[in-house]
Design a protein around this motif. Structure first.
Motif, short mmCIF file in Angstrom:
data_model
loop_
_atom_site.label_atom_id
_atom_site.label_comp_id
_atom_site.label_asym_id
_atom_site.label_seq_id
_atom_site.Cartn_x
_atom_site.Cartn_y
_atom_site.Cartn_z
N ARG A 27 2.71 -17.08 -16.32
CA ARG A 27 3.08 -18.49 -16.22
C ARG A 27 1.92 -19.32 -15.68
NH1 ARG A 27 9.36 -18.15 -14.13
NH2 ARG A 27 10.25 -17.84 -16.20
N GLN A 67 7.67 -8.66 -12.00
CA GLN A 67 7.80 -10.04 -11.57
C GLN A 67 6.43 -10.70 -11.37
OE1 GLN A 67 10.53 -12.00 -11.20
NE2 GLN A 67 11.67 -10.33 -12.14
N PHE A 100 7.91 -21.01 -9.79
CA PHE A 100 8.51 -21.34 -11.07
C PHE A 100 10.00 -21.09 -10.98
CE2 PHE A 100 4.13 -20.53 -12.29
CZ PHE A 100 3.89 -21.58 -13.16
N PRO A 104 8.99 -28.35 -17.75
CA PRO A 104 8.28 -27.68 -18.84
C PRO A 104 7.79 -28.68 -19.88
CG PRO A 104 10.35 -26.56 -18.37
CD PRO A 104 10.34 -27.82 -17.57
N GLU A 128 4.85 -14.02 -13.30
CA GLU A 128 4.27 -15.15 -12.56
C GLU A 128 2.82 -15.39 -12.98
OE1 GLU A 128 5.25 -17.74 -9.11
OE2 GLU A 128 6.44 -16.47 -10.39
N ASP A 146 13.53 -21.01 -13.18
CA ASP A 146 14.09 -20.98 -14.53
C ASP A 146 15.25 -21.93 -14.66
OD1 ASP A 146 12.34 -19.09 -15.57
OD2 ASP A 146 13.46 -17.47 -14.64
N THR A 167 4.62 -23.83 -19.61
CA THR A 167 5.58 -22.73 -19.49
C THR A 167 6.97 -23.21 -19.86
OG1 THR A 167 6.16 -23.20 -17.19
CG2 THR A 167 4.23 -21.82 -17.57
N ASP A 168 7.93 -22.30 -19.79
CA ASP A 168 9.32 -22.64 -20.07
C ASP A 168 10.13 -22.79 -18.78
OD1 ASP A 168 9.12 -20.03 -19.33
OD2 ASP A 168 10.47 -19.24 -20.86
N ALA A 169 9.44 -22.92 -17.64
CA ALA A 169 10.11 -23.03 -16.35
C ALA A 169 9.57 -24.23 -15.59
CB ALA A 169 9.89 -21.76 -15.53
#
Length: 154
Positions: A50, A43, A152, A119, A47, A154, A79-81
């Motif tokens: 990101r 995890q 972050f 994002p 992080e 999701d 990022t994608d978050a």
């Protein structure tokens, strides 16, 4: 701390006195702790990756920003978050140097970003300068974001 010492001593006594029963339980406990540690490290690496994909540009821009907040920041979430509750510290350095010239003090400001950054979205603002050590001019320094904190989602 005393409770921890008592637990360790009890575990050692049980391991020495009843090795056939205590050893399998100890191995299961060690395996469980190993799995938890591996999950936490995984995890943290997510992080870290990101935060590495955030694009942060700090520059002194007295023409576009007000006089009391001459430090311009541009933040892009690569990022994608969704980034929430973003905060950081500003470091001031001479070009090519690694010594932070911003005064480290207890009341040093912590800069806050937008409450939520989607994002691929960008955010711009003007910030006050951190207190700089005596004898240095802000015009001759580079500014960097450090000690990044945020969440972050999701």
């Amino acid at each position: 701390m005393l409770i921890g010492i008592v637990l360790i001593l009890t575990w050692l006594i049980l391991l020495l006195r009843y090795p056939a029963k205590a050893l399998p339980l100890s191995m299961a406990a060690v395996a469980g702790l190993g799995l938890v540690a591996a999950w936490v490290l995984w995890q943290e690496s997510i992080e870290e990756n990101r935060f590495a994909r955030l694009e942060i540009q700090l520059r002194l821009d007295p023409e576009q920003c007000p006089a009391d907040r001459p430090l311009a920041i541009t933040l892009r979430n690569g990022t994608d978050a969704v980034l929430q509750n973003f905060a950081w510290q500003v470091q001031a350095m001479r070009p090519g140097d690694t010594i932070n010239l911003a005064q480290a003090s207890y009341d040093r400001p912590r800069y806050l970003g937008p409450a939520e950054l989607q994002p691929g979205a960008s955010w711009q603002d003007c910030l006050p300068l951190p207190p700089i050590r005596q004898g240095y001019r802000a015009q001759s320094l580079e500014f960097r974001a450090a000690d990044l904190r945020g969440t972050f989602v999701d």
